[in-house]
Design a protein around this motif. Structure first.
Motif, mmCIF file in Angstrom:
data_model
loop_
_atom_site.group_PDB
_atom_site.id
_atom_site.type_symbol
_atom_site.label_atom_id
_atom_site.label_comp_id
_atom_site.label_asym_id
_atom_site.label_seq_id
_atom_site.Cartn_x
_atom_site.Cartn_y
_atom_site.Cartn_z
ATOM 1 N N ARG A 90 3.318 -0.487 9.247
ATOM 2 C CA ARG A 90 2.280 0.455 9.672
ATOM 3 C C ARG A 90 1.667 1.094 8.439
ATOM 4 N N VAL A 91 0.467 1.581 8.605
ATOM 5 C CA VAL A 91 -0.217 2.278 7.520
ATOM 6 C C VAL A 91 -0.537 3.679 8.009
ATOM 7 N N SER A 92 -0.085 4.668 7.249
ATOM 8 C CA SER A 92 -0.408 6.048 7.620
ATOM 9 C C SER A 92 -1.756 6.400 7.011
ATOM 10 N N LYS A 93 -2.512 7.119 7.786
ATOM 11 C CA LYS A 93 -3.827 7.535 7.312
ATOM 12 C C LYS A 93 -3.710 8.936 6.729
ATOM 13 N N PRO A 94 -4.114 9.094 5.470
ATOM 14 C CA PRO A 94 -4.048 10.435 4.883
ATOM 15 C C PRO A 94 -4.907 11.404 5.681
ATOM 16 N N LYS A 95 -4.389 12.585 5.881
ATOM 17 C CA LYS A 95 -5.142 13.595 6.618
ATOM 18 C C LYS A 95 -6.118 14.289 5.688
ATOM 19 N N THR A 96 -7.357 14.233 6.054
ATOM 20 C CA THR A 96 -8.387 14.919 5.284
ATOM 21 C C THR A 96 -8.602 16.294 5.912
ATOM 22 N N ASN A 155 0.518 3.911 1.424
ATOM 23 C CA ASN A 155 0.538 4.557 2.729
ATOM 24 C C ASN A 155 1.179 3.683 3.793
ATOM 25 N N SER A 156 1.803 2.560 3.417
ATOM 26 C CA SER A 156 2.419 1.691 4.423
ATOM 27 C C SER A 156 3.917 1.966 4.515
ATOM 28 N N ASP A 164 0.850 -1.179 0.000
ATOM 29 C CA ASP A 164 0.000 0.000 0.000
ATOM 30 C C ASP A 164 0.896 1.244 0.000
#
Length: 109
Positions: free
Chosen positions: A81-87, A5-6, A3
């Motif tokens: 880990r997976v980072s979560k995109p900031k909305t 974001n990982s 992914d």
């Protein structure tokens, strides 16, 4: 495929690095620097400790013929880990710096 974001996250135990693996090199700019060659490997079987699962490990092992018996060359465990995109929220958008629609910014290009 991983992914976008990982990423891998973890710690390296600097005190356990065998000093023989740290190479001092004279660089072109005349400064001596210390380097450590490392490799990251996927674990054959991930290890779970509490709520963390370690999927990779970091090693500074030299070539097989240069290894010493009883020396640990494993320096740390890494977890995926997976980072979560900031909305952006309505509040952050409203408070963001910007220009009024009729303004022309003074740009260097």
């Amino acid at each position: 495929m991983a992914d976008n974001n990982s990423f891998l996250s973890g710690s390296i135990c600097l005190t356990d690095i065998p000093k023989s693996q740290i190479k001092r090199v004279m660089c072109k700019d005349g400064k001596e620097r210390a380097f450590l060659n490392i490799a990251i490997f996927a674990k054959k079987q991930p290890q779970t400790f509490g709520d963390r699962t370690y999927t990779h490990f970091v090693s500074c092992a030299p070539k097989a013929e240069e290894r010493e018996e009883g020396v640990n060359y494993i320096m740390g465990d890494l977890e995926t880990r997976v980072s979560k995109p900031k909305t952006p929220t309505t509040d952050t958008v409203a408070n963001a710096p910007g220009y009024a629609p009729n303004e022309k910014p003074d740009l260097p290009f």
